[in-house]
Design an enzyme around this catalytic site. Structure first.
Site, PDB file in Angstrom:
ATOM      1  N   HIS A 109       2.364   8.117 -14.432  1.00 51.09           N
ATOM      2  CA  HIS A 109       3.324   7.103 -14.846  1.00 51.09           C
ATOM      3  C   HIS A 109       4.530   7.123 -13.923  1.00 51.09           C
ATOM      4  CE1 HIS A 109       1.348   6.113 -18.608  1.00 51.09           C
ATOM      5  NE2 HIS A 109       1.223   7.415 -18.872  1.00 51.09           N
ATOM      6  N   GLU A 112      -0.290   0.160   6.738  1.00 54.51           N
ATOM      7  CA  GLU A 112      -1.587   0.165   6.058  1.00 54.51           C
ATOM      8  C   GLU A 112      -1.376   0.449   4.579  1.00 54.51           C
ATOM      9  OE1 GLU A 112      -3.141   3.287   8.534  1.00 54.51           O
ATOM     10  OE2 GLU A 112      -2.974   4.761   6.940  1.00 54.51           O
TER      11      GLU A 112
END
Lengths: 396, 291, 396, 291
Positions: B247, B210
């Site tokens: 990030h 999933e």
């Protein structure tokens, strides 16, 4: 759980990572501006990235200018977030921007320390264009860094000696903050070196493991508590949140209310309904073994949604028992006498007991259950979904 | 044979005196699982559904040295200790039912398990079943039938619906493994695929993933090497995108984590992609040239 | 650094090791007796062992009896120690006595956890007669125990389940106290099981590493500070202690004052002087690189001792430089103009510089230095010792 | 050859910018010791007595990869980190001048050193000297002469007096090792005796111990196996008895720790016992049938 920049910097201060002097300001504390040295940078406290480009990081030369800009920022929207607080910091003269992060590498399954001599908004581009520019150090789970390791790394980055101790200190303390507070991520981008050769964390991005927060009561004492990380909620989402139900509106025009078991099938159900041409209204997750009250609140959310024409329900009893589920659904029906049809399927642990509960209730209150269907193990779940779609289309 | 557990497996239950564990001890025993002992510190000497309870795993294994599998039902804050105790005592397969185990705990447990050659399944797994032989966990028996398809899925209910779907189409399972829903798992898709690839009683494998995480993408290169067909079912195309890990997450994980990235990686490496649950048995039969 | 029983029990309480209810009483706090439940045990707080046999552990049925016994105990001497405090604890009904200790095994060079199902005063005899009765568990340095390890050990001891958690808890917390506070030893003898099946630490013997205490400021906050572990001091020893000089009178009639370098040769000098028929008055240690003030105070101690007829001094300069030593000795002589002869030897690092300092001082004040001899490298140290002995015998 | 250090040894100095370390860097250089670099974090780029200073041991070894020995002069609270840094960077012999290092720190360091095959001498050692070849530490050069007797002692000054005594009798040292005065040491008597037994330039060994601790007794069984004669000098017969480490100390260490227990253990295993410093060269000569 993501922290706001100013919260991350509170943790940094505790762990002796230098941050610029600053104050947090909301609409009631603008007088705090008296405490700041100008010029300043004003940074909106929201989770979304790209603050610089969006114009919600501003500069001010004096108090007057700062106040004006802050008043403009507060209450403004950035993506789904409303700016409620700004962080006002003394502006630094920056010579160099670095990147440093401690995180859990989900690929290597190890804690990872990453550094780059170029930091700033373009770090992801740098990493793509020149992967070698990112230095990576893997460590054993749960082990803190020794000082000598932080020093060795600082040495490998090749700083001149006047910066060496400052950089080694940030490496040491950031990594150990990451371990001590059981973070998913502790990121400084950029870590800056000022023109007068000092090291500061200009930004702070800390993401905590919600499931480990019970071990860190000091976070609560610092005012760091559960927050809305998604941004503005719909009215229904707010109600769900208040009731402790993971819930999201997925289609404002969706006419099938999805009442699934856990999150896994909750996601699958959206795909399947969409695949067969239906429009699901929502995502929902009943969690491990939900209480009766929670199950009833979940049903209520769907029933109260005027766009929802039919409820699609499914329970495959594993740890959540079918009988508990049946009890809650029956009680909801008896208490609220809903008119919307419910197309449901129930199978798994304690299925027989559950079925008995439905049958008895139906025998006593046949009129309440006339629009309610409970399929069993031998009807494929997709047939149930198709029927729900059909019923939704037939209902005006 | 099946994988992980079979007819001969002797298992123990850690946290057996908890309400859920006690209920599922009953259900497992009814299914025929050989539970030789349970463990709850300070409750040694009691019995749960006739199963003797010990204070420690070591004491339990001293009386029942042939037990090799343990299931963990303790609260999340005790899970790390419980798993380490099982590993230390010599258990070979640890099935972690407990959910929401702190991530750093699980990383530590993974390292220790690896050092000792122990397989950890979960956390937040519904368990493992080799239908007709052995059930460890809380999977509903009605969902499973003996057969030759191995299944492995992240979600508990999806595990049940897949088996249900296979069974209604006349197929059955060699073993069904719940990989678990926690963010860091003891075993990932690749680990389980390797076991199925070696298992003479498994002909084809269904894997269900999933949105979120990287385990599906990481398994893709191994699928390319496999002899047995893999049918993949990935959900989350209609779900809202989850949050990103700064990030740093992007640097490490690139574009992994979406339903599309997973489907593409799997398809490009030879997996057959099922769009719906009902398509799964169709693809299995096609791959095995049945009917 | 050894802790008093009541201090050890303060640490135990912090670390959740159960101890009997009790109060610490000295001559000013006898009213605290109102807070205790009777009958009680009264335990003199001194370092020496054998308290039971010496009669300084007493029992009392009521406040009156307790007060009487405490007043008798306070101020009494036990070996070299004066009883200044007693610990008064509720008396327990004891069913079983165990032994448990965490310590540094200096033979294996590893942290060690030791347990024995028989505890009490005879533990050393038990260990000798039946070494197998002592269970030993070695662990890696610096690593804390996991709960599962403590449980496994408790399980191996074979306790019935009603005691299992209590014993596992003591194992876990005692070992982790040992690691957290960097102890040399953390010992409970006996650890008792009461008739109502509870576990208590009846005694507490904790020995801290003085050199690690800088890392544990909380000890100071708890009032745990440096103490006299030797017992009553002589007047001279008290003066030395106040000046921070490791000093001990070894022979009240000793006529040779020993002014050595470090502790190692300080010990050797006692042997050598004794071997050659002399009587050394003292042990002394100048430590690493002593200050001028300290060296002068050391000399003063010896000069002020009326029994001392001659000073034997020796400096082999390693980290302690000969010139520093010479400077201090010369200054002492100039300031105090001592009459006692000094027979000394100086060699090693900065020897030349040191010799120059002596020679110049002697040139300016020949009368002050007439009884002072400074031998060099080429005179064996034992010749210097023999001369000191000779001079002592000749001096009336 | 000598042991631990010789003519070709390249060494570094950790904490070189401290006053003591700087002084002894000068003295070592004067003696002829090849000091290729020093380390003080944040002081990289400076020079001490002409020796280049680096921020880390790793940086220093990058420039001077042939350095194998380091001496540690940092304050006690930094000693653990400094020793671990040396081990991590690849140093083979670490001479720890620093005194009063926390005991648990030193136990940890010992474990890591053992894992990496590194020899740690000290803490609280005056250092090691192979006379005429190399001096690492702060031993006074005047005390030592080249020769064929190895010495090892716990006390610094006793080390000097022993060598002084040997030299005045016309003997000299192959290597003199200060074992160190701290309670837990990186190397013990047995470790050093083994090196001397293997060293072709050593004919006899003088070991000097003192009251307290167990290192003398622990070396006794090895002395029995040695081919080379061992002359032992044990001090503390006239000293007051030290304190004991609870019952636990007695259980583990039995009667070890007195001057008499040490002398008896050593004598029973073949060591020659010197009563005084001047007796040491007499016994050495007797054992070697010199003069």
């Amino acid at each position: 759980m993501r922290l706001y920049e100013f919260e991350g910097k509170m943790l940094f201060k505790r762990k002796k990572i230098p941050v610029p002097e600053g104050v947090v300001i909301d609409k009631d504390t603008i007088s705090e501006l008296d405490k700041v040295f100008y010029p300043v940078v004003i940074k909106a406290q929201v989770f979304a990235g790209g603050r610089g480009k969006a114009g919600i990081i501003q500069f001010a030369q004096n108090r007057l200018e700062a106040e004006k800009k802050i008043i403009e920022l507060l209450g403004k929207k950035h993506g789904p977030f409303v700016i409620e607080k700004v962080l006002v910091e003394r502006k630094l003269d920056i010579e160099q921007e670095l990147y440093i992060a401690a995180l859990i590498d989900r690929i290597a399954h190890k804690p990872l320390l990453m550094l780059c001599l170029q930091g700033g908004v373009d770090i992801e581009e740098i990493a793509k264009a020149n992967p070698g520019a990112i230095r990576k150090y893997y460590f054993n789970a749960g082990e803190k860094l020794f000082e000598f390791q932080a020093k060795r790394i600082a040495g490998e980055l090749g700083f001149s000696s006047d910066l060496f101790s400052g950089v080694a200190n940030v490496i040491f303390n950031l990594y150990n903050l990451f371990i001590d507070y059981e973070c998913k991520l502790a990121e400084i981008n950029p870590l800056v070196i000022t023109k007068d050769r000092k090291v500061f964390a200009l930004d702070a991005k800390v993401d905590l493991d919600e499931d480990a927060m019970f071990r860190h009561p000091d976070l609560r004492e610092m005012g760091i508590v559960a927050r809305n990380e998604i941004g503005e909620l719909t009215e229904r989402e707010k109600i769900a949140k208040a009731a402790g139900i993971p819930y999201a509106d997925v289609d404002p025009e969706g006419d099938i209310g999805v009442f699934p078991g856990g999150a896994g099938f909750g996601i699958a159900a959206l795909d399947l309904i969409t695949h067969y041409g239906g429009r699901p209204s929502n995502f929902m997750d009943s969690g491990g073994a939900p209480t009766q009250e929670k199950l009833k609140a979940m049903l209520g959310l769907l029933m109260d949604n005027p766009k929802v024409k039919v409820i699609f329900g499914a329970r495959f009893g594993g740890i959540s028992r079918c009988d508990d589920w049946a009890k809650a659904v029956v009680q909801y029906i008896l208490e609220n006498k809903p008119q919307k049809p419910m197309i449901m399927r129930m199978a798994g642990n304690m299925e027989e007991e559950g079925r008995k509960i439905f049958e008895e209730a139906k025998k006593e209150h046949p009129e309440l259950f006339k629009n309610i269907k409970i399929y069993a193990y031998d009807t494929p779940i997709e047939e149930v979904i198709k029927e729900a779609i059909r019923v939704a289309k037939e209902t005006t | 044979m099946a994988i992980l557990i079979d007819n001969n497996t002797k298992t123990i239950v850690q946290g057996i005196t908890g309400a859920n564990a006690a209920l599922h001890t009953k259900l497992m025993l009814e299914y025929g699982t050989k539970i030789v002992g349970g463990v709850t510190p300070g409750k040694g000497g009691q019995r749960v559904e006739g199963v003797p309870v010990y204070d420690t795993v070591a004491q339990c294994l001293k009386e029942h040295p042939d037990a090799t599998v343990s299931s963990i039902w303790v609260p999340a804050r005790f899970a790390k200790e419980a798993i380490l105790e099982a590993i230390d005592a010599g258990i070979k397969v640890v099935v972690v039912i407990t959910e929401r185990i702190p991530i750093h705990d699980m990383l530590y447990v993974r390292e220790k398990a690896k050092e000792k050659g122990v397989t950890v399944i979960g956390g937040n797994t519904p368990g493992v079943i080799s239908p007709g032989k052995c059930l460890v966990g809380m999977l509903p028996k009605i969902a499973f039938q003996p057969g030759r398809v191995g299944t492995v899925a992240r979600s508990g209910a999806v595990t049940y619906y897949i088996a249900n779907s296979l069974n209604l189409a006349g197929l059955g399972e060699s073993t069904s493994v719940g990989l678990g829903g926690d963010p860091i798992l003891g075993s990932n898709f690749e680990d389980i695929l390797k076991l199925f690839e070696q298992d003479p009683e498994t002909d084809a494998i269904v894997m269900a993933g999933e949105i979120g995480g990287v385990y599906e993408e990481l398994a893709a290169p191994y699928i390319k090497q496999m002899k047995k067909p893999v049918i993949a079912y990935i959900t989350g195309k209609s779900a809202p995108q989850g949050k990103r890990l700064g990030h740093a997450g992007a640097i490490i994980e690139g574009n992994m984590g979406t339903a599309d990235s997973k489907i593409e990686a799997l398809k490009n490496n030879g997996a057959l992609i099922a769009e719906t649950l009902s398509e799964i048995p169709v693809l299995v039969k096609k791959a095995l040239r049945i009917g």
